[in-house]
Design a protein around this motif. Structure first.
Motif, PDB file in Angstrom:
ATOM      1  N   THR A 225       9.566  10.283  -8.447  1.00  0.00           N
ATOM      2  CA  THR A 225      10.436   9.278  -7.829  1.00  0.00           C
ATOM      3  C   THR A 225       9.797   7.895  -7.743  1.00  0.00           C
ATOM      4  OG1 THR A 225      11.416  11.031  -6.483  1.00  0.00           O
ATOM      5  CG2 THR A 225      11.848   8.765  -5.808  1.00  0.00           C
ATOM      6  N   LEU A 226       8.530   7.831  -7.327  1.00  0.00           N
ATOM      7  CA  LEU A 226       7.920   6.553  -6.981  1.00  0.00           C
ATOM      8  C   LEU A 226       6.986   6.046  -8.068  1.00  0.00           C
ATOM      9  CD1 LEU A 226       7.041   7.292  -3.254  1.00  0.00           C
ATOM     10  CD2 LEU A 226       9.021   6.059  -4.137  1.00  0.00           C
ATOM     11  N   PRO A 227       6.938   4.728  -8.283  1.00  0.00           N
ATOM     12  CA  PRO A 227       5.981   4.151  -9.240  1.00  0.00           C
ATOM     13  C   PRO A 227       4.601   4.022  -8.615  1.00  0.00           C
ATOM     14  CG  PRO A 227       7.295   2.405  -8.275  1.00  0.00           C
ATOM     15  CD  PRO A 227       7.824   3.699  -7.705  1.00  0.00           C
ATOM     16  N   ARG A 228       3.590   3.867  -9.460  1.00  0.00           N
ATOM     17  CA  ARG A 228       2.208   3.740  -8.984  1.00  0.00           C
ATOM     18  C   ARG A 228       1.980   2.385  -8.330  1.00  0.00           C
ATOM     19  NH1 ARG A 228      -0.170   4.461 -13.636  1.00  0.00           N
ATOM     20  NH2 ARG A 228      -0.408   6.708 -13.374  1.00  0.00           N
ATOM     21  N   LEU A 229       1.200   2.385  -7.262  1.00  0.00           N
ATOM     22  CA  LEU A 229       0.827   1.137  -6.596  1.00  0.00           C
ATOM     23  C   LEU A 229      -0.338   0.474  -7.322  1.00  0.00           C
ATOM     24  CD1 LEU A 229       0.809   2.308  -2.862  1.00  0.00           C
ATOM     25  CD2 LEU A 229       2.651   1.123  -4.036  1.00  0.00           C
ATOM     26  N   ARG A 230      -0.517  -0.840  -7.056  1.00  0.00           N
ATOM     27  CA  ARG A 230      -1.751  -1.492  -7.479  1.00  0.00           C
ATOM     28  C   ARG A 230      -2.863  -1.085  -6.533  1.00  0.00           C
ATOM     29  NH1 ARG A 230       0.841  -6.520  -7.202  1.00  0.00           N
ATOM     30  NH2 ARG A 230      -0.737  -7.081  -5.673  1.00  0.00           N
ATOM     31  N   TYR A 231      -4.106  -1.219  -6.999  1.00  0.00           N
ATOM     32  CA  TYR A 231      -5.218  -0.729  -6.173  1.00  0.00           C
ATOM     33  C   TYR A 231      -5.355  -1.534  -4.889  1.00  0.00           C
ATOM     34  CZ  TYR A 231      -9.585   1.393  -4.934  1.00  0.00           C
ATOM     35  OH  TYR A 231     -10.556   2.099  -4.271  1.00  0.00           O
ATOM     36  N   ASP A 232      -5.149  -2.844  -4.958  1.00  0.00           N
ATOM     37  CA  ASP A 232      -5.267  -3.641  -3.735  1.00  0.00           C
ATOM     38  C   ASP A 232      -4.148  -3.296  -2.747  1.00  0.00           C
ATOM     39  OD1 ASP A 232      -3.557  -4.895  -5.727  1.00  0.00           O
ATOM     40  OD2 ASP A 232      -3.325  -6.531  -4.295  1.00  0.00           O
TER      41      ASP A 232
END
Length: 262
Positions: A225-232
């Motif tokens: 369902t959800l896209p990957r976040l950026r590391y920050d």
């Protein structure tokens, strides 16, 4: 091994003796120690060393970056998991997994997520558990679009299988812990039992399995369902959102318990 060893203190059913084929034993509680949840947290934290050493020993910059990311991520969200479950420990007055589950008997309104008002603690625990197990949307340690496969890039065959088995074993472990701490463990959502007293353990096993599979389903559901976040974004979310929420839950639970027990 750090992933598997936590299952030693998980109560899979009632802590009662069962008689089968002329033998009497307790088949659903391997061991009941009075620091059960602390035992799980202590050994689960050792798993971070495997990820760090796996990335560093690969002699690959992508693997090293993945290992460093995993170390920072695991340490950050482990702190949130520890704080999220303190509310449950305040309510139950025990660190024993068996006693925590037994304290939630009598119907779903006695489960700590409802009767103990641990909704905030549960949400913090669930999100932190997803990050702790490196699952989407928090799989920054093995982000395919950035780091090939992160700290697992240089591994194949059984070496890769061991890393992957550890990841999925951790998913099952955190699901078991969530079921025990917030949803009553083997306790049914209604008071009493529908089966005779000597067969009540079958009902307990059924409900515990249903709860664990529900949490495992949520892991796969989030991945699709959800896209990957950026590391920050990941680190900011952990330290600026999850940590204050977990601390607020501890304070509110302590105040409510103090006022109610006066």
């Amino acid at each position: 091994m750090p992933a598997l060893i936590g299952f030693a203190v998980i109560p899979y059913g009632p802590n009662k003796e069962v008689e089968l084929f002329g033998y009497t034993f307790k088949p659903f509680v391997i061991t009941d120690i009075n620091i059960g949840i602390l035992y799980i947290l202590a050994f689960a934290s050792i798993g971070a060393y495997g990820v760090i050493l796996g990335g560093w020993a690969s002699n690959n910059k992508y693997s090293l970056l993945g290992g460093l990311r995993a170390a920072a991520q695991v340490i950050s969200y482990e702190l949130n998991i520890g704080l999220a479950i303190i509310g449950v420990l305040i309510l139950s007055g025990s660190l024993s997994m068996v006693k925590i589950a037994e304290a939630q008997a009598g119907g779903f309104w006695h489960w700590y997520i409802f009767g103990g008002l641990q909704i905030i603690g549960f949400v913090v625990y669930l999100i932190s558990a997803v990050a702790e197990t490196n699952r989407l949307p928090f799989d920054l340690a093995e982000a395919e679009s950035e780091l090939v496969a992160g700290w697992m890039t240089e591994y194949s065959g059984m070496r890769f299988a061991f890393f992957f088995m550890a990841e999925y074993t951790n998913m099952v472990l955190v699901s078991c812990v969530a079921a025990v701490l917030f949803f009553g463990g083997w306790q049914a959502p209604y008071p009493g039992t529908l089966l005779p007293e000597n067969l009540a353990w079958i009902e307990g096993i059924f409900w515990f399995t249903v709860k664990v599979f529900f949490f495992l389903f949520m892991f796969f559901w989030l991945r699709a369902t959800l896209p990957r976040l950026r590391y920050d974004q990941l680190m900011r979310f952990g330290w600026k959102v999850m940590l204050p929420l977990a601390l607020a839950n501890v304070v509110l639970t302590a105040i409510v318990v103090y006022l109610v027990r006066q």
